[in-house]
Design a protein around this motif. Structure first.
Motif, mmCIF file in Angstrom:
data_model
loop_
_atom_site.group_PDB
_atom_site.id
_atom_site.type_symbol
_atom_site.label_atom_id
_atom_site.label_comp_id
_atom_site.label_asym_id
_atom_site.label_seq_id
_atom_site.Cartn_x
_atom_site.Cartn_y
_atom_site.Cartn_z
ATOM 1 N N GLU A 22 1.470 -15.399 -0.351
ATOM 2 C CA GLU A 22 0.823 -14.090 -0.292
ATOM 3 C C GLU A 22 0.700 -13.505 -1.706
ATOM 4 O O GLU A 22 -0.349 -12.972 -2.093
ATOM 5 C CB GLU A 22 1.648 -13.163 0.605
ATOM 6 N N ARG B 65 -2.032 -15.195 -3.700
ATOM 7 C CA ARG B 65 -3.360 -14.757 -3.273
ATOM 8 C C ARG B 65 -3.667 -13.360 -3.827
ATOM 9 O O ARG B 65 -4.743 -13.105 -4.355
ATOM 10 C CB ARG B 65 -3.436 -14.729 -1.743
ATOM 11 N N ARG C 11 5.894 -15.676 1.380
ATOM 12 C CA ARG C 11 5.743 -14.522 0.481
ATOM 13 C C ARG C 11 5.125 -14.960 -0.850
ATOM 14 O O ARG C 11 4.335 -14.239 -1.448
ATOM 15 C CB ARG C 11 7.104 -13.844 0.256
ATOM 16 N N THR D 160 -4.844 -0.576 4.502
ATOM 17 C CA THR D 160 -4.483 -1.605 5.471
ATOM 18 C C THR D 160 -5.735 -2.226 6.059
ATOM 19 O O THR D 160 -6.838 -1.772 5.807
ATOM 20 C CB THR D 160 -3.665 -1.001 6.624
ATOM 21 N N ALA D 161 -5.536 -3.246 6.846
ATOM 22 C CA ALA D 161 -6.674 -3.924 7.471
ATOM 23 C C ALA D 161 -7.477 -2.944 8.323
ATOM 24 O O ALA D 161 -8.670 -3.060 8.442
ATOM 25 C CB ALA D 161 -6.194 -5.079 8.328
ATOM 26 N N LEU D 162 -6.772 -1.998 8.905
ATOM 27 C CA LEU D 162 -7.472 -1.021 9.721
ATOM 28 C C LEU D 162 -8.148 0.024 8.861
ATOM 29 O O LEU D 162 -9.026 0.728 9.300
ATOM 30 C CB LEU D 162 -6.487 -0.321 10.661
#
Lengths: 245, 611
Positions: free
Chosen positions: A108, A111, A105, A134-136
């Motif tokens: 993350e 980053r 965590r 989101t990634a999608l």
């Protein structure tokens, strides 16, 4: 550094009598430990992640847009030195597990707080403003929220114009792209302004967050237009000198 | 209130013996250990610092290292090398890579196998033989059992290749505490003295792989910023330059058939390597190989001719370097050093290409062959809890994600993410009343799922039958510091959850490894006995040869009793050598030695008189 209201609120919260945190291993009081809330000051046991910890609290910084990169790095290195699973290679499985969970965590958090785009997403989702991307959700088509009307209209006009008169198509596409780039630049300035407003208010100006979230939606529509224009150019056998999004 | 326990992060494991660092290389392998605060390479049982990563069959039994390497040309059909190139890769994966090898690679279930004599072995098994040899060397050097190791792999190895390496370790009786990336390990050795700080690039060209890593070194923290590479480019490919030319010319003069000779191909490869090495110091070198039907192939190479061809090949290292810099958010000028690692970086052409890419003279001060093993030993020492002022923060080299509708890859953890790492995302169904979804875990950088590496597939069932797009399925990825991936999928409405630890298909399941380990428990004993037998034979044979050589000539000078005694001893040593009892051979050798004291005197005085 400015002393911030948010920081005060965050720091004072655990000190109320009924939220005293105890080490899961030795039951010592965690408050006051050098690496609170990560490690127990008494026995050095890495603590499990607790409800309410977020990217900002993990790195011990205030949830604002302005982040000092060298401070973040120093803090990240300090935490890594103490919490990395390599430090617990021979420790008991519970400690190992906590260390892996906590360190992943923190990685993350580090980053996402150093990248402007990710920092925005992290802040917005922390204050539950807007939809998390989101990634999608990279495709703007999947995003909710109405596209800016005038942009959508001029895009349709452009497509019609290209069909009607292929000879002037390239010039028109170039003009449209320029207007997109101009718009994009304007959004960037607007966003920076709103971020500054939010930071000056020490995180109290929620309207600024809503505004940022709105701008982000428009930017993401813009980006999808850039891609559409690119495709249109490809279809026309467009040449690369037209520039790109 | 539970009992107060004081927690210690270092406990029992310290007593479990040393943790060694192993560089399992394409061409050579090394084992090292931190002793008195400094990494030391442990000598092989043959007394060398490097053990050639070569396995050969002698009397139907595998032997490893220098002895096997000598068989590369002498007995090519019973010798395998560069097996790291096959590790964790399927047969289809290997097209182009294997037709250059003089040994036979055959498709097997899931994974390619190599033929050694009349037996088939997986690359994992061959690698395990090399690791066993390293383990035995370390044990001999340290005088205690070695059961735990850190093993290095190319940074750009994918998950299957890493898992295959780990499996080889287990098969060799080693608990693999960590798989470390080779360039990162090298940086540990480079930055050990703490004076080296700042941003560096490690340019690591090994026998079969190329890696580039960009790191920030600061106060004992080794933070990998980005890594890239090519797992199918190495120093071996430079040898191929000479071989390809030789094959072309031999084909022209003698026809295709000659080239299918396995011994010739092995000899060409061997000679090519020597020519390459010679050209790093000489301006020209001659490649000379005896042809099987008589005659000789001979060709003179100038350094510039070689360098021109090599330059073309080495240009392939440019794109990974630039990508790594870009991913790190840096330009070449930001770097304070470019560190060269790997045997082939001794070649001036490799240094020249690196200089062209980075715009600065590369640092060639590290021992290119030993620095990776040294770094592995340092990481082992960190894990043992002995070194506490150094810490490696590494990244995953390739993106991890899952396949979504339409055959696309949705990345969940992008490449160059620091580990340990976690990620979660929510997905949904695409059909009405769909009650199950396939979770297909992928690794790679391509948009299309099919162009990435498939790591695992599992099915999440028990989803509430709802209209498409309604269910919420949360997928969680967790990568621990060993780079092992765990994936869990959960239906957020029903709470149904399924988790797997990704164990990709490199051809060996855990069960298979356990079976092999069990079978090996007996064979390890027989391996030791076999080695003893070989050693005894190697020592006894010259004694026998020498005696026989001089006996006839010295017959006149010997008493009848002495002569008869020696003849008896020769006979019993011959019998012992034909058998498989090392004790009998050693005993017979001693007896012969004792019986030939007089003979030796005669031979010596005879040779003195003649000179």
């Amino acid at each position: 550094m400015r002393s911030g209201l948010v920081a005060v609120v965050l720091a004072s919260r655990p000190e109320t009598a009924d939220s005293q945190l105890l080490c899961v291993n030795c039951q010592a009081l965690l408050q006051g430990a050098k690496l609170f809330p990560h490690l127990c000051g008494a026995c050095g046991f890495p603590q499990p992640l607790r409800e309410g910890e977020n990217s900002f609290s993990l790195l011990g910084v205030r949830p604002l847009f302005g982040q000092d990169e060298s401070f973040l790095r120093a803090r990240f290195y300090e935490l890594s030195r103490a919490l990395h699973p390599d430090r617990f290679a021979a420790a008991d499985p519970r400690a190992r597990h906590n260390s892996i969970e906590r360190m992943s965590r923190i990685n993350e958090a580090y980053r996402s707080l150093r990248d402007r785009k990710l920092l925005r997403e992290t802040l917005l989702s922390l204050f539950e403003v807007g939809e998390s991307v989101t990634a999608l959700g990279n495709s703007a088509r999947a995003q909710k929220g109405a596209p800016p009307v005038e942009l959508a209209e001029s895009w349709f006009e452009l497509q019609d114009a290209v069909m009607d008169d292929p000879n002037t198509a390239q010039t028109k596409i170039l003009e449209f792209e320029k207007s997109l780039q101009f718009k994009r630049h304007a959004f960037d300035i607007l966003m920076t302004e709103q971020e500054a407003l939010f930071d000056v208010s020490e995180g109290q100006d929620r309207v600024a967050l809503l505004e940022i979230s709105r701008i982000l939606r428009e930017v993401s529509y813009l980006d999808s237009l850039f891609r559409d224009v690119l495709r249109l150019k490809e279809r026309l056998g467009g040449s690369p000198f037209l520039g790109s999004g | 209130m539970s009992e107060l326990t004081i927690f210690s992060s270092k406990d029992s494991r310290k007593s479990a013996g040393p943790i060694v660092g192993i560089d399992l290389g394409t061409t050579n392998s090394l084992v090292a250990l931190v002793q008195n605060g400094a990494p030391q390479v442990l000598m092989s049982r043959e007394g060398a610092r490097m053990i050639p990563s070569v396995v050969s069959l002698a009397d139907g039994k595998p032997i490893v290292g220098g002895q096997a390497r000598r068989n590369k040309v002498r007995d090519a059909s019973h010798t395998v090398f560069s097996v790291k190139r096959l590790l964790g890769r399927g047969f289809d994966d290997l097209k182009g890579a294997i037709d250059q090898l003089p040994y036979e690679v055959v498709p097997g279930e899931g994974v390619a196998r190599v033929k050694l004599g009349d037996q088939l072995y997986t690359a994992v098994e061959i690698s395990a033989m090399i690791l066993r040899e390293l383990k035995a060397s370390a044990e001999a050097a340290l005088g205690e059992p070695v059961t735990r190791a850190v093993i290095t792999v190319p940074a750009y190895f994918n998950d299957s290749q890493r898992q295959a390496t780990r499996a080889a370790g287990r098969l060799a009786g080693l608990e693999v505490l960590r798989i470390v990336n080779e360039p990162t390990a090298a940086s540990l050795a480079y930055g050990l003295d703490r004076k080296k700080q700042g941003l560096i690039a490690v340019y690591d060209l090994g026998g079969g792989t190329f890696d580039i890593s960009v790191l920030r070194l600061e106060d004992g923290i080794f933070e990998v910023l980005a890594t890239n590479g090519n797992t199918a480019l190495g120093g071996d490919d430079l040898d191929r330059i000479f071989v390809a030319e030789a094959e072309r010319e031999i084909r022209k003069l003698h026809g295709e058939k000659l080239l299918s000779d396995i011994n010739l191909r092995a000899a060409l490869l061997e000679c090519a390597e020597q020519v390459k090495i010679a050209l790093s110091t000489e301006l020209w070198a001659v490649m000379k190989v005896a042809l099987p039907q008589g005659g000789v192939y001979e060709r003179t190479w100038s350094r510039s001719e070689f360098e021109e061809l090599a330059h073309g090949l080495l240009e392939a290292t440019r794109a990974p370097c630039l990508q790594a810099l870009k991913d790190a958010g840096l330009s070449a000028q930001d770097l304070s050093d470019v560190v060269m690692v790997g045997g082939p970086t001794r070649l001036s052409i490799v240094q020249k290409v690196a200089e062209e890419i980075f715009g600065r003279k590369p640092n060639t001060s590290l021992h290119p062959d030993e620095v990776v093993a040294a770094g592995a030993a340092i990481q082992a020492d960190i894990l043992a809890g002995n070194t506490t002022d150094l810490l490696l923060l590494d990244v995953i080299p390739l993106s991890l994600g899952i396949e979504t509708y339409g055959g696309l890859m949705a990345p969940l953890i992008p490449r160059n993410t620091r580990i340990p790492a976690s990620a979660r995302d929510t997905f949904t169904t695409f059909m009405d009343r769909q009650t199950g979804v396939d979770i297909h875990v992928l690794q790679g950088e391509r948009d299309r799922a099919g162009e990435n590496r498939s790591l695992a597939r599992f099915k999440l069932k028990g989803i509430e039958p709802l209209p498409a797009g309604m269910p919420r399925i949360e997928v969680n990825f967790l990568i621990d510091a060993d780079g092992i991936l765990q994936v869990a999928a959960k239906d957020l409405r029903t709470g149904y959850e399924q988790a797997i630890e990704v164990r990709p298909s490199f051809g060996l399941t855990d069960d298979e490894i356990d079976q092999m380990l069990a079978a090996q428990a007996g064979s390890e004993e027989s391996d030791r006995a076999f080695r003893k037998l070989v050693d005894a034979r190697t020592e006894a044979e010259p004694v026998l040869r020498n005696t026989e050589k001089h006996l006839e000539r010295a017959k006149e000078s010997l008493s009848i009793e002495d002569f008869a005694k020696i003849e008896g001893c020769v006979l019993s040593l011959r019998t012992a050598l034909a058998g498989d009892r090392p004790e009998a051979i050693i005993e017979a050798k001693y007896a012969l030695n004792a019986a030939t004291v007089r003979l030796a005197e005669i031979v010596i005085s005879d040779s003195l008189r003649r000179s």
